[in-house]
Design a protein around this motif. Structure first.
Motif, PDB file in Angstrom:
ATOM      1  N   ASP A   8      31.238  81.594  18.553  1.00  0.00           N
ATOM      2  CA  ASP A   8      30.952  81.255  19.953  1.00  0.00           C
ATOM      3  C   ASP A   8      30.745  79.757  20.137  1.00  0.00           C
ATOM      4  OD1 ASP A   8      31.141  83.901  20.713  1.00  0.00           O
ATOM      5  OD2 ASP A   8      28.996  84.286  20.419  1.00  0.00           O
ATOM      6  N   GLU A   9      29.998  79.120  19.224  1.00  0.00           N
ATOM      7  CA  GLU A   9      29.779  77.676  19.324  1.00  0.00           C
ATOM      8  C   GLU A   9      31.103  76.924  19.192  1.00  0.00           C
ATOM      9  OE1 GLU A   9      27.081  77.183  16.095  1.00  0.00           O
ATOM     10  OE2 GLU A   9      25.294  77.413  17.350  1.00  0.00           O
ATOM     11  N   PHE A  10      31.929  77.366  18.269  1.00  0.00           N
ATOM     12  CA  PHE A  10      33.228  76.733  18.078  1.00  0.00           C
ATOM     13  C   PHE A  10      34.064  76.852  19.349  1.00  0.00           C
ATOM     14  CE2 PHE A  10      37.723  77.000  16.850  1.00  0.00           C
ATOM     15  CZ  PHE A  10      37.857  75.780  16.190  1.00  0.00           C
ATOM     16  N   ILE A  31      33.062  77.328  22.457  1.00  0.00           N
ATOM     17  CA  ILE A  31      32.495  76.550  23.567  1.00  0.00           C
ATOM     18  C   ILE A  31      32.832  75.078  23.413  1.00  0.00           C
ATOM     19  CG2 ILE A  31      30.307  75.733  24.542  1.00  0.00           C
ATOM     20  CD1 ILE A  31      29.196  78.570  23.963  1.00  0.00           C
ATOM     21  N   GLN A  32      32.641  74.529  22.224  1.00  0.00           N
ATOM     22  CA  GLN A  32      32.825  73.091  22.040  1.00  0.00           C
ATOM     23  C   GLN A  32      34.285  72.668  21.982  1.00  0.00           C
ATOM     24  OE1 GLN A  32      30.548  71.280  18.994  1.00  0.00           O
ATOM     25  NE2 GLN A  32      28.600  72.015  19.783  1.00  0.00           N
ATOM     26  N   PHE A  33      35.164  73.541  21.552  1.00  0.00           N
ATOM     27  CA  PHE A  33      36.538  73.121  21.320  1.00  0.00           C
ATOM     28  C   PHE A  33      37.578  73.825  22.187  1.00  0.00           C
ATOM     29  CE2 PHE A  33      34.400  72.069  17.337  1.00  0.00           C
ATOM     30  CZ  PHE A  33      34.725  70.731  17.259  1.00  0.00           C
ATOM     31  N   LYS A  34      37.146  74.551  23.218  1.00  0.00           N
ATOM     32  CA  LYS A  34      38.119  75.292  24.015  1.00  0.00           C
ATOM     33  C   LYS A  34      39.124  74.358  24.689  1.00  0.00           C
ATOM     34  CE  LYS A  34      38.415  79.511  26.359  1.00  0.00           C
ATOM     35  NZ  LYS A  34      37.755  80.746  26.490  1.00  0.00           N
ATOM     36  N   ALA A  35      38.650  73.410  25.465  1.00  0.00           N
ATOM     37  CA  ALA A  35      39.570  72.476  26.139  1.00  0.00           C
ATOM     38  C   ALA A  35      40.245  71.563  25.120  1.00  0.00           C
ATOM     39  CB  ALA A  35      38.813  71.655  27.169  1.00  0.00           C
ATOM     40  N   TYR A  36      39.474  71.113  24.143  1.00  0.00           N
ATOM     41  CA  TYR A  36      40.011  70.215  23.120  1.00  0.00           C
ATOM     42  C   TYR A  36      41.131  70.896  22.342  1.00  0.00           C
ATOM     43  CZ  TYR A  36      39.989  67.107  19.066  1.00  0.00           C
ATOM     44  OH  TYR A  36      40.346  66.255  18.070  1.00  0.00           O
ATOM     45  N   SER A  37      40.943  72.175  22.027  1.00  0.00           N
ATOM     46  CA  SER A  37      41.946  72.877  21.231  1.00  0.00           C
ATOM     47  C   SER A  37      43.233  73.087  22.026  1.00  0.00           C
ATOM     48  CB  SER A  37      41.406  74.209  20.724  1.00  0.00           C
ATOM     49  OG  SER A  37      41.179  75.091  21.806  1.00  0.00           O
ATOM     50  N   LYS A  38      43.120  73.276  23.345  1.00  0.00           N
ATOM     51  CA  LYS A  38      44.336  73.424  24.151  1.00  0.00           C
ATOM     52  C   LYS A  38      45.149  72.136  24.134  1.00  0.00           C
ATOM     53  CE  LYS A  38      42.909  77.073  27.287  1.00  0.00           C
ATOM     54  NZ  LYS A  38      43.660  78.140  26.716  1.00  0.00           N
ATOM     55  N   ASN A  39      44.474  70.985  24.200  1.00  0.00           N
ATOM     56  CA  ASN A  39      45.184  69.708  24.141  1.00  0.00           C
ATOM     57  C   ASN A  39      45.779  69.480  22.760  1.00  0.00           C
ATOM     58  OD1 ASN A  39      44.512  69.108  26.771  1.00  0.00           O
ATOM     59  ND2 ASN A  39      42.686  67.971  26.208  1.00  0.00           N
ATOM     60  N   LEU A  40      45.047  69.894  21.736  1.00  0.00           N
ATOM     61  CA  LEU A  40      45.453  69.606  20.366  1.00  0.00           C
ATOM     62  C   LEU A  40      46.480  70.602  19.841  1.00  0.00           C
ATOM     63  CD1 LEU A  40      44.706  67.538  18.211  1.00  0.00           C
ATOM     64  CD2 LEU A  40      43.011  69.135  17.376  1.00  0.00           C
ATOM     65  N   LEU A  41      46.283  71.866  20.160  1.00  0.00           N
ATOM     66  CA  LEU A  41      47.127  72.913  19.593  1.00  0.00           C
ATOM     67  C   LEU A  41      48.179  73.425  20.575  1.00  0.00           C
ATOM     68  CD1 LEU A  41      44.391  75.092  17.889  1.00  0.00           C
ATOM     69  CD2 LEU A  41      45.795  73.335  16.833  1.00  0.00           C
ATOM     70  N   ASN A  53      34.994  68.541   9.757  1.00  0.00           N
ATOM     71  CA  ASN A  53      33.996  69.330   9.030  1.00  0.00           C
ATOM     72  C   ASN A  53      33.011  70.043   9.934  1.00  0.00           C
ATOM     73  OD1 ASN A  53      34.992  68.731   6.497  1.00  0.00           O
ATOM     74  ND2 ASN A  53      33.782  66.873   6.321  1.00  0.00           N
ATOM     75  N   LEU A  54      32.780  69.518  11.136  1.00  0.00           N
ATOM     76  CA  LEU A  54      31.828  70.136  12.042  1.00  0.00           C
ATOM     77  C   LEU A  54      32.216  71.573  12.360  1.00  0.00           C
ATOM     78  CD1 LEU A  54      29.404  69.881  13.963  1.00  0.00           C
ATOM     79  CD2 LEU A  54      30.990  69.063  15.699  1.00  0.00           C
ATOM     80  N   SER A  55      33.498  71.830  12.452  1.00  0.00           N
ATOM     81  CA  SER A  55      33.961  73.167  12.835  1.00  0.00           C
ATOM     82  C   SER A  55      33.576  74.226  11.804  1.00  0.00           C
ATOM     83  CB  SER A  55      35.468  73.168  13.026  1.00  0.00           C
ATOM     84  OG  SER A  55      36.117  72.848  11.819  1.00  0.00           O
ATOM     85  N   LEU A  56      33.339  73.850  10.576  1.00  0.00           N
ATOM     86  CA  LEU A  56      33.030  74.831   9.537  1.00  0.00           C
ATOM     87  C   LEU A  56      31.608  75.358   9.640  1.00  0.00           C
ATOM     88  CD1 LEU A  56      34.798  73.246   6.455  1.00  0.00           C
ATOM     89  CD2 LEU A  56      35.669  74.909   8.081  1.00  0.00           C
ATOM     90  N   SER A  57      30.721  74.582  10.246  1.00  0.00           N
ATOM     91  CA  SER A  57      29.329  74.999  10.297  1.00  0.00           C
ATOM     92  C   SER A  57      28.988  75.726  11.597  1.00  0.00           C
ATOM     93  CB  SER A  57      28.413  73.786  10.132  1.00  0.00           C
ATOM     94  OG  SER A  57      28.631  72.884  11.198  1.00  0.00           O
ATOM     95  N   LEU A  58      29.915  75.857  12.522  1.00  0.00           N
ATOM     96  CA  LEU A  58      29.655  76.491  13.809  1.00  0.00           C
ATOM     97  C   LEU A  58      29.949  77.985  13.752  1.00  0.00           C
ATOM     98  CD1 LEU A  58      31.387  73.909  16.187  1.00  0.00           C
ATOM     99  CD2 LEU A  58      28.966  74.064  15.631  1.00  0.00           C
ATOM    100  N   THR A  59      29.218  78.739  14.585  1.00  0.00           N
ATOM    101  CA  THR A  59      29.565  80.146  14.750  1.00  0.00           C
ATOM    102  C   THR A  59      30.818  80.213  15.613  1.00  0.00           C
ATOM    103  OG1 THR A  59      28.266  80.393  16.770  1.00  0.00           O
ATOM    104  CG2 THR A  59      27.124  80.806  14.667  1.00  0.00           C
TER     105      THR A  59
END
Length: 179
Positions: A111-113, A115-125, A103-109
């Motif tokens: 750019d914020e999304f 910044i916070q999920f760039k490395a995480y998204s590469k591992n996940l996606l 749910n946190l991802s829905l409230s971020l802009t």
């Protein structure tokens, strides 16, 4: 002294019937047991609700719903504004993104999304899906905030890449779990 004669109006006092005194401890223990079972059942059901917030069927339904919205948008993208196209794309992929990032991802802009999920998204996606998601989010921001955005082929390409991303978006149980 005169002999005592019984008075006819007075009768012997009869003791009241013996009332069995209830054992309060027994009822207290039964009440505590019932209360404990009720509390444990509530905690277990709450845990189950949290554990199964998104089942694979719901994720499939979200994908289907997103794909339906995107295919409808692909047919009607020339009739609506670029800002509305970007809003429809973002609102259609939000439930799919939420299934991966919470749910946190829905409230971020955007750019914020990123910044916070760039490395995480590469591992996940994976690299390809992660880059596609970043490109789609940036293109949608450009469509929403750019004053000169009348290029219909750019909109159509964005819709097609979003459809491809939604189709190839990894399922919740693939790779690593977010729980």
């Amino acid at each position: 002294m005169p002999e005592m004669e019984p008075i006819p109006d007075i009768k012997d006092i009869i003791a009241p019937p013996e009332v069995i005194d209830p054992n309060i401890n027994f009822f207290l223990i039964i009440g505590i047991i019932i209360g404990s079972i009720t509390l444990l059942a509530y905690i277990f059901l709450y845990w189950l609700k949290i554990k199964t917030t998104l089942s694979p069927e719901e994720l499939t339904d979200q994908r289907k719903k997103a794909l339906d919205q995107l295919h409808k948008l692909k047919l009607d993208h020339t009739k609506i504004s670029a800002k509305e196209v970007a809003n429809i794309i973002i609102s259609s992929i939000r439930p799919v993104i939420q299934s991966k990032f919470g749910n946190l991802s829905l409230s971020l802009t955007t750019d914020e999304f990123l910044i916070q999920f760039k490395a995480y998204s590469k591992n996940l996606l994976g690299d390809e899906s992660s880059d596609a998601l970043i490109d789609i989010l940036n293109d949608c921001d450009r469509l929403r905030f750019s004053p000169n955005n009348e290029n219909n082929s750019e909109r159509e390409n964005l819709i097609i890449s979003t459809i491809k991303l939604v189709r190839n978006f990894p399922k919740k149980d693939e790779n690593s779990s977010t729980n």
